[in-house]
Design a protein around this motif. Structure first.
Motif, short mmCIF file in Angstrom:
data_model
loop_
_atom_site.label_atom_id
_atom_site.label_comp_id
_atom_site.label_asym_id
_atom_site.label_seq_id
_atom_site.Cartn_x
_atom_site.Cartn_y
_atom_site.Cartn_z
N GLY A 1 0.82 -1.21 0.00
CA GLY A 1 0.00 0.00 0.00
C GLY A 1 0.85 1.26 0.00
N GLU A 2 1.88 1.27 0.82
CA GLU A 2 2.78 2.43 0.85
C GLU A 2 3.47 2.62 -0.50
N SER A 3 3.86 1.53 -1.12
CA SER A 3 4.50 1.58 -2.43
C SER A 3 3.53 2.15 -3.48
N ASP A 4 2.29 1.73 -3.43
CA ASP A 4 1.28 2.25 -4.35
C ASP A 4 1.10 3.75 -4.18
N ILE A 5 1.08 4.20 -2.94
CA ILE A 5 0.93 5.64 -2.68
C ILE A 5 2.12 6.41 -3.25
N VAL A 6 3.32 5.93 -3.00
CA VAL A 6 4.53 6.59 -3.49
C VAL A 6 4.55 6.64 -5.01
N ASN A 7 4.08 5.56 -5.65
CA ASN A 7 4.10 5.48 -7.12
C ASN A 7 2.86 6.10 -7.77
N GLY A 8 1.99 6.70 -6.97
CA GLY A 8 0.82 7.37 -7.52
C GLY A 8 -0.29 6.43 -7.95
N ASN A 9 -0.29 5.22 -7.45
CA ASN A 9 -1.32 4.24 -7.81
C ASN A 9 -2.41 4.19 -6.74
N ALA A 10 -2.85 5.34 -6.31
CA ALA A 10 -3.89 5.40 -5.27
C ALA A 10 -4.89 6.50 -5.61
N LEU A 11 -6.09 6.35 -5.10
CA LEU A 11 -7.13 7.35 -5.28
C LEU A 11 -7.22 8.22 -4.04
N SER A 12 -7.64 9.45 -4.22
CA SER A 12 -7.90 10.28 -3.06
C SER A 12 -9.15 9.76 -2.35
N GLN A 13 -9.33 10.17 -1.12
CA GLN A 13 -10.49 9.72 -0.37
C GLN A 13 -11.79 10.14 -1.05
N ASP A 14 -11.84 11.36 -1.56
CA ASP A 14 -13.04 11.83 -2.24
C ASP A 14 -13.34 11.02 -3.48
N ASP A 15 -12.31 10.73 -4.27
CA ASP A 15 -12.51 9.93 -5.49
C ASP A 15 -12.96 8.50 -5.14
N PHE A 16 -12.42 7.99 -4.08
CA PHE A 16 -12.75 6.61 -3.68
C PHE A 16 -14.22 6.50 -3.30
N PHE A 17 -14.69 7.47 -2.50
CA PHE A 17 -16.08 7.44 -2.03
C PHE A 17 -17.00 8.06 -3.06
#
Length: 81
Positions: A65-81
């Protein structure tokens, strides 16, 4: 009890296997097995081993999960919900 009490040579393990297994299962402390004066193995009760495996699995997920965040492979909380 110190870790010195949990270090045993392989010859002791061979001669006292049942006693060592009882010690490991009752105390939940690992026994370090030496051969020719060097640490070669660790005996661990099954419950502690399973807990360790589960803990390592969770740590692996956190690392991914930390690696995904660093590499930009994550959604913001607003986009997720």
């Amino acid at each position: 009890m110190s870790i010195k009490d949990d270090i045993r040579p392989i010859s002791y393990i061979k001669a006292n296997a049942a006693e060592v297994l009882n010690q490991v299962n009752e105390s939940r402390r690992p026994v370090y097995v030496t051969q020719n004066g060097e640490a070669k193995a660790v005996l661990l009760d099954t419950e502690s081993y399973e807990k360790m495996k589960n803990t390592l699995g969770l740590l692996k997920l956190l690392t991914q999960g930390e690696s995904d965040i660093v590499n930009g492979n994550a959604l913001s909380q607003d986009d997720f919900f």
